[in-house]
Write a protein that holds these residues in place. Structure first.
Motif, PDB file in Angstrom:
ATOM      1  N   TYR A   1       1.535   6.634  -6.897  1.00  8.64           N
ATOM      2  CA  TYR A   1       0.367   7.411  -7.333  1.00  8.64           C
ATOM      3  C   TYR A   1       0.501   8.870  -6.901  1.00  8.64           C
ATOM      4  O   TYR A   1       0.159   9.789  -7.652  1.00  8.64           O
TER       5      TYR A   1
ATOM      6  N   ALA B   1      -4.223  -5.021  -2.058  1.00 10.63           N
ATOM      7  CA  ALA B   1      -3.493  -3.755  -1.978  1.00 10.63           C
ATOM      8  C   ALA B   1      -3.413  -3.043  -3.321  1.00 10.63           C
ATOM      9  O   ALA B   1      -3.386  -1.812  -3.365  1.00 10.63           O
TER      10      ALA B   1
ATOM     11  N   SER C   1      -4.965   0.687  -3.374  1.00  3.61           N
ATOM     12  CA  SER C   1      -3.982   1.763  -3.250  1.00  3.61           C
ATOM     13  C   SER C   1      -4.133   2.845  -4.317  1.00  3.61           C
ATOM     14  O   SER C   1      -3.390   3.828  -4.291  1.00  3.61           O
TER      15      SER C   1
ATOM     16  N   LEU D   1       2.890   1.611  -3.536  1.00  2.65           N
ATOM     17  CA  LEU D   1       2.003   2.012  -4.624  1.00  2.65           C
ATOM     18  C   LEU D   1       1.402   3.390  -4.367  1.00  2.65           C
ATOM     19  O   LEU D   1       1.223   4.178  -5.300  1.00  2.65           O
ATOM     20  N   GLY D   2       1.093   3.674  -3.087  1.00  2.00           N
ATOM     21  CA  GLY D   2       0.562   4.993  -2.756  1.00  2.00           C
ATOM     22  C   GLY D   2       1.529   6.099  -3.107  1.00  2.00           C
ATOM     23  O   GLY D   2       1.126   7.170  -3.585  1.00  2.00           O
ATOM     24  N   ARG D   3       2.825   5.858  -2.887  1.00  2.00           N
ATOM     25  CA  ARG D   3       3.819   6.865  -3.243  1.00  2.00           C
ATOM     26  C   ARG D   3       3.921   7.031  -4.756  1.00  2.00           C
ATOM     27  O   ARG D   3       4.063   8.151  -5.269  1.00  2.00           O
TER      28      ARG D   3
ATOM     29  N   MET E   1       0.826  -1.203   0.000  1.00  2.00           N
ATOM     30  CA  MET E   1       0.000   0.000   0.000  1.00  2.00           C
ATOM     31  C   MET E   1       0.865   1.258   0.000  1.00  2.00           C
ATOM     32  O   MET E   1       0.601   2.218  -0.743  1.00  2.00           O
ATOM     33  N   LEU E   2       1.916   1.295   0.805  1.00  2.00           N
ATOM     34  CA  LEU E   2       2.765   2.483   0.903  1.00  2.00           C
ATOM     35  C   LEU E   2       3.550   2.726  -0.380  1.00  2.00           C
ATOM     36  O   LEU E   2       3.661   3.868  -0.849  1.00  2.00           O
TER      37      LEU E   2
ATOM     38  N   ARG F   1      -0.170   9.969   0.052  1.00  2.00           N
ATOM     39  CA  ARG F   1       0.309   8.587   0.119  1.00  2.00           C
ATOM     40  C   ARG F   1      -0.519   7.725   1.063  1.00  2.00           C
ATOM     41  O   ARG F   1      -0.670   6.536   0.866  1.00  2.00           O
TER      42      ARG F   1
ATOM     43  N   LYS G   1      -5.555   5.942   1.523  1.00  2.00           N
ATOM     44  CA  LYS G   1      -6.321   4.707   1.683  1.00  2.00           C
ATOM     45  C   LYS G   1      -5.801   3.815   2.819  1.00  2.00           C
ATOM     46  O   LYS G   1      -6.311   2.726   3.027  1.00  2.00           O
ATOM     47  N   LEU G   2      -4.787   4.287   3.531  1.00  2.00           N
ATOM     48  CA  LEU G   2      -4.160   3.430   4.538  1.00  2.00           C
ATOM     49  C   LEU G   2      -5.098   3.152   5.708  1.00  2.00           C
ATOM     50  O   LEU G   2      -5.125   2.035   6.239  1.00  2.00           O
TER      51      LEU G   2
ATOM     52  N   ALA H   1      -7.451   0.555   4.685  1.00  2.00           N
ATOM     53  CA  ALA H   1      -6.754  -0.734   4.631  1.00  2.00           C
ATOM     54  C   ALA H   1      -6.617  -1.346   6.020  1.00  2.00           C
ATOM     55  O   ALA H   1      -6.825  -2.560   6.205  1.00  2.00           O
TER      56      ALA H   1
END
Length: 359
Positions: free
Chosen positions: A83, A286, A290, A79-81, A76-77, A298, A301-302, A305
């Motif tokens: 995006y 994830a 994400s 892919l979040g970064r 998640m972290l 970032r 969505k954490l 999750a």
């Protein structure tokens, strides 16, 4: 060359994030365990030399349990970064889909999943046995003050039983003590107002110094019991029983669980299988979860999750309890919870659009 560079970059980011997340989670869990163990040492319920051994084994056990969540958060972290920094759009512009990123992730995740499956199925019973053995041996080595007031403690397969009503930690004195000692047909029962553990040259090994008590000795059913009153009497403490309960599912091997028809054994087997399966499903979740807009950040969505993981993990624990108690059939058992997560993953992928994940 660009594909190879992206592959190495993505795998490195996942590995570093996984190590960092795991370290944080383990620090929190181990700190709490250390405080609990230290309290037991201060109360005299465990010897200090057992703490490091239990902590070391506890780290292994906690790593196995926390690995699915750590993998989930790591993906998640990362892919979040991607995006957040709009790197994902640059990657797509070069003809590399999110599905290919998943393939890159597999290069790092697959070995971790294999190790996790092996540890969950085969190492967890060994770790549990070792921890319990250390605790039992530490309990045997500790003083009389380590005994739990209000409980009967056995030694020599039940031939020696001790009971204390209360314990004063500061003075090291046990109050209102009862001792049952059987040797062959002969039985002796001793009661005393107080007792202290001491090393005495008169008795080999550990001993208790009883004060203000009575001793009853004889053969049950034959009469003629001897009754003695004493102001001070020394009694040897035999070694306490430290045998493991081999019928406990937590200590059983995979082969033993497979050959058993007890519901609690089936629940334990399904739980061990669920650890690597949960890790795989959470990694799949994830990827669609994400997806964020560039300005969302970032960690957008954490929180969601973490909520999903908490619900999922608690449902797994509940399902295991229900299978063990017979309230939930062994088929599907815990896999009904995994099935629900599979449906959620499919819905997320569908809502994101299949075109996003086309190779």
């Amino acid at each position: 060359m660009a594909v190879f560079t992206l592959n190495r970059y993505f795998s490195r980011e996942l590995a570093l994030t996984f190590v960092a997340v795991s370290a944080v989670l383990l620090t929190v869990v181990i700190s709490k365990s250390f405080i609990s163990l230290l309290t037991r040492v201060m109360d005299g319920k465990m010897s200090a030399d057992a703490v490091l051994s239990i902590l070391g084994l506890g780290i292994l056990d906690a790593t196995i349990l926390l690995a699915p969540f750590a993998l989930f958060v790591s993906v998640m972290l990362v892919l979040g970064r991607l995006y957040r920094d709009s790197e994902i759009y640059a990657i797509k512009a070069n003809g590399i889909s999110v599905l290919r990123l998943f393939r890159y992730a597999v290069l790092f995740v697959l070995p971790v999943l294999v190790l996790l499956a092996y540890a969950s199925l085969f190492l967890t019973p060994q770790i549990a046995q070792k921890i319990e053995t250390i605790k039992l041996e530490a309990k045997e080595r500790t003083s009389i003050m380590g005994l739990v007031p209000g409980q009967f403690i056995e030694a020599r397969q039940g031939d020696w039983v001790v009971f204390i009503e209360a314990a004063e930690r500061k003075t090291g004195t046990a109050r209102n003590i009862f001792i049952y000692d059987q040797r062959g047909e002969r039985v002796s029962i001793e009661t005393a107002h107080s007792a202290q553990q001491a090393e005495s040259p008169e008795v080999e090994g550990k001993s208790l110094v009883l004060t203000q008590g009575q001793r009853y000795e004889g053969i049950p059913g034959e009469g003629g019991f001897t009754v003695l009153s004493f102001d001070r009497h020394i009694v040897r403490i035999p070694e306490l029983d430290v045998a493991l309960d081999r019928d406990d599912p937590e200590f059983m091997t995979v082969a033993q669980l497979l050959g058993s028809h007890r519901t609690q054994d089936q629940a334990e087997l399904q739980w061990r299988l669920s650890i690597p399966l949960a890790a795989l499903l959470l990694i799949l979740l994830a990827f669609p979860l994400s997806v964020v807009r560039p300005r969302q950040g970032r960690f957008a969505k954490l929180v969601l999750a973490i909520v999903i993981y908490l619900i999922y993990s608690n449902l797994m624990i509940l399902a295991e309890t229900w299978v063990a108690n017979g309230r939930l059939p062994t088929v599907p058992g815990l896999f009904i919870v995994h099935g629900a997560l599979v449906i959620m993953i499919a819905v997320y992928f569908y809502r994101q659009g299949a075109w996003r994940y086309r190779a």
